[in-house]
Scaffold this active site. Sequence first.
Site, PDB file in Angstrom:
ATOM      1  N   TRP A 323       0.831  -1.205   0.000  1.00  0.00           N
ATOM      2  CA  TRP A 323       0.000   0.000   0.000  1.00  0.00           C
ATOM      3  C   TRP A 323       0.864   1.253   0.000  1.00  0.00           C
ATOM      4  O   TRP A 323       0.527   2.249  -0.639  1.00  0.00           O
ATOM      5  CB  TRP A 323      -0.900  -0.012   1.240  1.00  0.00           C
ATOM      6  N   HIS A 324       2.013   1.194   0.691  1.00  0.00           N
ATOM      7  CA  HIS A 324       2.856   2.371   0.802  1.00  0.00           C
ATOM      8  C   HIS A 324       3.606   2.690  -0.490  1.00  0.00           C
ATOM      9  O   HIS A 324       3.978   3.852  -0.698  1.00  0.00           O
ATOM     10  CB  HIS A 324       3.857   2.201   1.951  1.00  0.00           C
ATOM     11  N   GLY A 325       3.852   1.712  -1.330  1.00  0.00           N
ATOM     12  CA  GLY A 325       4.564   2.046  -2.559  1.00  0.00           C
ATOM     13  C   GLY A 325       4.841   0.847  -3.436  1.00  0.00           C
ATOM     14  O   GLY A 325       4.894  -0.296  -2.964  1.00  0.00           O
TER      15      GLY A 325
END
Length: 489
Positions: A323-325
Amino acid sequence: MLFNSVAFAVFCPLVIIIYFILEKEPGRHKAANLWLLVSSYFYYMCADVRFGLLLFFVTLITFFAGKLCGIKEHNVKGAAGNLRRAALICAVAVNISVLFFFKYFNLLNELINSDSALKIVLPVGISFYIFQSLTYVIDTYNGKQKPEHDFLKYALFVSFFPVILAGPIERSVNLLPQFDERHSFDYERIRHALIRMAYGYFLKIVIAQRLAIAVDLIYDNFYDVNGFQLLLATVLYAFQIYCDFASYSSIAVGVGELMGFKLTENFRQPFFARSCAELWRRWHISLNDWFRNYIYFPLGGSRKGVIRKYFNIMTVFTLSGMWHGAALHYVIWGMLSGAFQVMGDILRPLREKCTGILPVHNGFTRRCRVILQVLITFMLFVTSLFFFRAESAGAAVFILKKVLTDINIAGIMATPLSGLGLGVFNLLYLVAAMVLMIVYDTVNEKTGDAASAIAKCPAALRWGIYYTVVIMLIGSAGLGAKQFIYFEF
């Protein structure tokens, strides 16, 4: 339009004043909500007008999916179950596909065709408002949320300007009903909100932006610096990302409170945590609650045995990394964070056994044990941040190897204060600010509401605190208005 920009300093009071004027007039509540909706779309589209079209598309899909998910079984002669499941699957699939496309298109495009110049711009806040809108669909399907029939009110829930860019991720059961309430001007509430906002600006402008100078200087030259400097930069980065993101959340909660909305607390003194599991209950609370409620529990949580529990934890944190990258180092960061939590759970019986043997029952030794637990938890968190802060997994491995093999007395002594890029004045300014932050967080930990504690202080002390914060903010104006870190996600 950043929270820490002149434009927002004009936009926010104007929106709130007109909102209160409309709310004051009988029968103008819907007009007040419409004003907030228009203002929220304007705020969001200041980044890019095209982003508003995507936001509207997500809103439309989840609104109608929620209506179908809320259909009662007896209304469709037995077909409701299939229709509801289809609506849920369709809404989740479409939204996750949209998120995956914007997050991972560039990475997949580079892997398939490295010469392609085609790049997709990641719409700011997309991860947050998609997750927020999915809470409505899933909760409606599970019977925890009644289907919303007012499209404008639902559109305001998805786009509400204090939270749309970087959270907190609000559940529909919390925020949607608040748009039915009339809100009026209340001096005590507004004073409390302004203190929350002032603390948020203090964290961002005074602390985070100074820490960014030192961290960026060292990480931008990680091949040339020694292991101690890299370790120091990563420790500072832990405070930088906390101050940066907690500041945004504090300002967002404060802005919502100015208008009378109660938003979710997103941080609760995470560096006071005594275990990795506790740290993640205190850090980015709304995101971790989302993964726990909509991924961890549906997978079985801890109800299906220890092995399944650990598998579920690792799944949740791996997805959090994704989700973060769209990069391997974020996935490794997520897996490390999950592994530390699993290790903590496995070793808990041993820790409890040692506690029963060692003489830690008097006040002093108990405090020493708590401090040790806090330090170990913090250093495990810092270890995971090598992968979060680095530009790639390869760079993170190189940095971590350097930290493990290149720390010595000579390297420590060869790290002058001027090597942090701040200069003596800014360094002392930073140290003083971090002391004030620790005091505020300690009060918040003990009382649960440091802003209220400040509001109840004697007038001389209270105004002394106000002036100190304002002077330190003015003294940091030359650092400029830098983007919040979590806008990247």
